[in-house]
Motif scaffolding. Structure first.
Motif, PDB file in Angstrom:
ATOM      1  N   ALA A  27     111.671  14.661 -21.402  1.00 15.68           N
ATOM      2  CA  ALA A  27     112.982  14.653 -20.759  1.00 15.68           C
ATOM      3  C   ALA A  27     114.040  14.110 -21.713  1.00 15.68           C
ATOM      4  O   ALA A  27     115.151  14.658 -21.799  1.00 15.68           O
ATOM      5  N   ARG A  28     113.708  13.070 -22.434  1.00 10.06           N
ATOM      6  CA  ARG A  28     114.662  12.509 -23.402  1.00 10.06           C
ATOM      7  C   ARG A  28     114.957  13.513 -24.504  1.00 10.06           C
ATOM      8  O   ARG A  28     116.122  13.693 -24.909  1.00 10.06           O
ATOM      9  N   GLU A  29     113.934  14.184 -24.982  1.00 10.36           N
ATOM     10  CA  GLU A  29     114.125  15.165 -26.056  1.00 10.36           C
ATOM     11  C   GLU A  29     114.969  16.342 -25.594  1.00 10.36           C
ATOM     12  O   GLU A  29     115.804  16.865 -26.351  1.00 10.36           O
ATOM     13  N   ARG A  30     114.782  16.760 -24.342  1.00  7.83           N
ATOM     14  CA  ARG A  30     115.525  17.899 -23.797  1.00  7.83           C
ATOM     15  C   ARG A  30     116.931  17.506 -23.352  1.00  7.83           C
ATOM     16  O   ARG A  30     117.770  18.369 -23.105  1.00  7.83           O
ATOM     17  N   GLY A  31     117.160  16.209 -23.196  1.00 11.09           N
ATOM     18  CA  GLY A  31     118.453  15.753 -22.702  1.00 11.09           C
ATOM     19  C   GLY A  31     118.669  16.040 -21.240  1.00 11.09           C
ATOM     20  O   GLY A  31     119.805  16.265 -20.807  1.00 11.09           O
ATOM     21  N   VAL A  32     117.579  16.046 -20.455  1.00  9.02           N
ATOM     22  CA  VAL A  32     117.689  16.292 -19.013  1.00  9.02           C
ATOM     23  C   VAL A  32     117.272  15.050 -18.249  1.00  9.02           C
ATOM     24  O   VAL A  32     116.552  14.189 -18.769  1.00  9.02           O
ATOM     25  N   LYS A  33     117.749  14.964 -17.005  1.00  7.35           N
ATOM     26  CA  LYS A  33     117.433  13.822 -16.159  1.00  7.35           C
ATOM     27  C   LYS A  33     117.066  14.277 -14.763  1.00  7.35           C
ATOM     28  O   LYS A  33     117.499  15.332 -14.297  1.00  7.35           O
ATOM     29  N   ARG A  34     116.269  13.436 -14.122  1.00  3.86           N
ATOM     30  CA  ARG A  34     116.056  13.521 -12.679  1.00  3.86           C
ATOM     31  C   ARG A  34     116.293  12.119 -12.136  1.00  3.86           C
ATOM     32  O   ARG A  34     115.379  11.305 -12.053  1.00  3.86           O
ATOM     33  N   SER A  35     117.551  11.833 -11.814  1.00  7.41           N
ATOM     34  CA  SER A  35     117.870  10.537 -11.236  1.00  7.41           C
ATOM     35  C   SER A  35     117.510  10.547  -9.753  1.00  7.41           C
ATOM     36  O   SER A  35     117.069  11.558  -9.207  1.00  7.41           O
ATOM     37  N   ARG A  36     117.709   9.424  -9.088  1.00  8.22           N
ATOM     38  CA  ARG A  36     117.320   9.313  -7.680  1.00  8.22           C
ATOM     39  C   ARG A  36     118.157  10.255  -6.816  1.00  8.22           C
ATOM     40  O   ARG A  36     119.313  10.524  -7.104  1.00  8.22           O
ATOM     41  N   PHE A  37     117.573  10.723  -5.715  1.00  6.16           N
ATOM     42  CA  PHE A  37     118.044  11.898  -4.974  1.00  6.16           C
ATOM     43  C   PHE A  37     119.440  11.740  -4.387  1.00  6.16           C
ATOM     44  O   PHE A  37     119.762  10.743  -3.732  1.00  6.16           O
ATOM     45  N   SER A  38     120.256  12.761  -4.578  1.00  2.00           N
ATOM     46  CA  SER A  38     121.571  12.849  -3.977  1.00  2.00           C
ATOM     47  C   SER A  38     122.120  14.257  -4.198  1.00  2.00           C
ATOM     48  O   SER A  38     121.882  14.852  -5.251  1.00  2.00           O
ATOM     49  N   VAL A  39     122.840  14.780  -3.220  1.00  2.00           N
ATOM     50  CA  VAL A  39     123.383  16.135  -3.307  1.00  2.00           C
ATOM     51  C   VAL A  39     124.847  16.123  -2.881  1.00  2.00           C
ATOM     52  O   VAL A  39     125.215  15.481  -1.883  1.00  2.00           O
ATOM     53  N   HIS A  40     125.666  16.849  -3.634  1.00  2.00           N
ATOM     54  CA  HIS A  40     127.094  16.964  -3.351  1.00  2.00           C
ATOM     55  C   HIS A  40     127.379  18.372  -2.846  1.00  2.00           C
ATOM     56  O   HIS A  40     126.972  19.358  -3.462  1.00  2.00           O
ATOM     57  N   VAL A  41     128.061  18.467  -1.712  1.00  2.00           N
ATOM     58  CA  VAL A  41     128.410  19.762  -1.124  1.00  2.00           C
ATOM     59  C   VAL A  41     129.923  19.819  -0.962  1.00  2.00           C
ATOM     60  O   VAL A  41     130.506  19.014  -0.227  1.00  2.00           O
ATOM     61  N   HIS A  42     130.550  20.775  -1.646  1.00  2.00           N
ATOM     62  CA  HIS A  42     132.003  20.920  -1.588  1.00  2.00           C
ATOM     63  C   HIS A  42     132.369  22.158  -0.786  1.00  2.00           C
ATOM     64  O   HIS A  42     131.854  23.252  -1.043  1.00  2.00           O
ATOM     65  N   ASN A  43     133.221  21.969   0.193  1.00  2.00           N
ATOM     66  CA  ASN A  43     133.742  23.077   0.995  1.00  2.00           C
ATOM     67  C   ASN A  43     135.054  23.526   0.364  1.00  2.00           C
ATOM     68  O   ASN A  43     136.091  22.854   0.497  1.00  2.00           O
ATOM     69  N   GLU A  44     135.031  24.656  -0.319  1.00  2.00           N
ATOM     70  CA  GLU A  44     136.218  25.126  -1.019  1.00  2.00           C
ATOM     71  C   GLU A  44     137.347  25.472  -0.038  1.00  2.00           C
ATOM     72  O   GLU A  44     138.526  25.366  -0.382  1.00  2.00           O
ATOM     73  N   ARG A  45     137.002  25.899   1.172  1.00  2.00           N
ATOM     74  CA  ARG A  45     138.024  26.286   2.148  1.00  2.00           C
ATOM     75  C   ARG A  45     138.889  25.105   2.566  1.00  2.00           C
ATOM     76  O   ARG A  45     140.104  25.238   2.739  1.00  2.00           O
TER      77      ARG A  45
END
Length: 273
Positions: A27-45
Motif C-alpha cells: 500500500a505504501r509503495e502504491r501510494g494508496v490507503k484504506r482509512s477507517r470507514f466513511s462515505v460522502h454523498v453529494h446531491n448535485e441538485r
C-alpha cells in the motif's frame, strides 16, 4: 448523486501503523490507503452533502478529497471506527443533524441515537435525530432508509439512499455478516452501486477462532461472526442485483497479491449515480 469513498478500511486501516506486512508495504509503495470507514454523498441538485459514518480519520479524509463538509450525518452503529470522528464537527460545522436508529440495543441498553446524544452532548454543532428502521426519511434532498443487519453483539444498520428525482440508488450493507435479513435485503435491492462489507478472502477463515459461517457452494460467506468474506460481499451484490459492487471495510490481513484487485475499493474512489 456523487459518491466519494473517504475511508474503505477496517478498524486499523491499511497501511496499519507500525506494520511491515507485505500488504501494508505494498500500500505504501502504491501510494494508496484504506482509512477507517466513511462515505460522502453529494446531491448535485440541492448542493447538499451527507456523511455516512464519522471515521476517526475524518479530518485527513476531508483534506485529501475535494468534497464539501457535510450538511447532515448518518451513523450506522457505535463502534469507534464509525463514530469517533464526530468530534471533528467542533468549529467546522454548525447545527448538523445526525441521523441514527432509535431501537434500543439489548447489549448496551440504549439506541445508536441515544449513544450519539450521550457521547456528544457537549457539542452544540451536533443535533441527534432519531430514525426508525424501515421508515424512509429525507436528508440532503435524498430518501434514506435504515435497515437492520447482523453484526453481533451490537445492533448495526445498512442503508439505502435514493434520489427521488433521478431514481439513482446507493446501498450500503453496513458492518455485517452474510445473514442480512430478507426484509432488509428487499430494501437494499437493485442499487446502482452497493458498498458491501468484506474483510478478508474466504480462505482465511481457517485462521479465525470461530472459523467461517454461512457456507454456500462450498465457500464461507462470513468470516467468524461479524463480517462478510470477499466472496460473501460479492454474492450479496449478486443477491441484490447490484449494477456494481465495491468491497469496503477491507483489512490489512489480506495477502498482498489479493489486496488490490477488483472489486476491492481504496480511498478516494468516486462514482456518479
Amino acid at each position: 448523486m456523487e459518491v466519494t469513498l473517504l475511508g474503505t478500511g477496517d478498524t486499523t486501516g491499511t497501511p496499519t501503523p507500525d506494520c511491515s506486512c507485505d500488504t501494508c508495504e505494498a500500500a505504501r509503495e502504491r501510494g494508496v490507503k484504506r482509512s477507517r470507514f466513511s462515505v460522502h454523498v453529494h446531491n448535485e441538485r440541492t448542493d447538499e452533502s451527507l456523511l455516512v459514518d464519522a471515521s476517526p480519520d475524518l479530518r485527513h479524509q476531508f483534506l485529501a478529497n475535494d468534497v464539501p463538509l457535510p450538511d447532515e450525518v448518518l451513523i450506522s452503529h457505535i463502534h469507534f471506527d464509525h463514530l469517533d470522528g464526530l468530534g471533528n464537527a467542533y468549529r467546522l460545522v454548525s447545527d448538523v443533524p445526525v441521523h441514527a436508529a432509535d431501537e434500543t440495543d439489548p447489549e448496551t441498553g440504549e439506541s445508536v441515537v441515544g449513544t450519539v446524544d450521550r457521547r456528544y452532548d457537549y457539542l452544540d454543532a451536533v443535533t441527534p435525530v432519531p430514525r426508525t428502521p424501515f421508515e424512509p426519511f429525507e436528508a440532503c434532498g435524498l430518501e434514506l432508509t435504515l435497515v437492520p443487519v447482523d453484526h453481533p453483539p451490537l445492533v448495526c444498520y445498512g442503508l439505502a439512499i435514493e434520489d427521488p428525482e433521478t431514481g439513482a440508488k446507493l446501498s450500503l450493507s453496513g458492518d455485517t455478516n452474510y445473514g442480512v435479513p430478507e426484509d432488509s435485503r428487499e430494501a437494499l435491492r437493485d442499487p446502482d452501486l452497493l458498498l458491501a462489507d468484506g474483510i478478508v478472502p474466504e480462505h482465511l477463515c481457517e485462521y479465525h477462532p470461530l472459523g467461517g459461517n454461512h457456507e454456500v457452494d462450498g465457500e464461507f460467506m462470513t468470516f467468524g461472526t461479524k463480517h462478510m468474506t470477499f466472496e460473501g460481499a460479492r454474492r450479496l451484490g449478486r443477491d441484490l442485483d447490484a449494477d456494481e459492487t465495491r468491497v469496503v471495510h477491507v483489512s490489512h490481513f489480506v495477502p498482498a497479491e489479493e489486496a488490490f484487485v477488483e472489486p476491492l475499493a481504496v480511498d478516494g474512489e468516486r462514482y456518479v449515480l
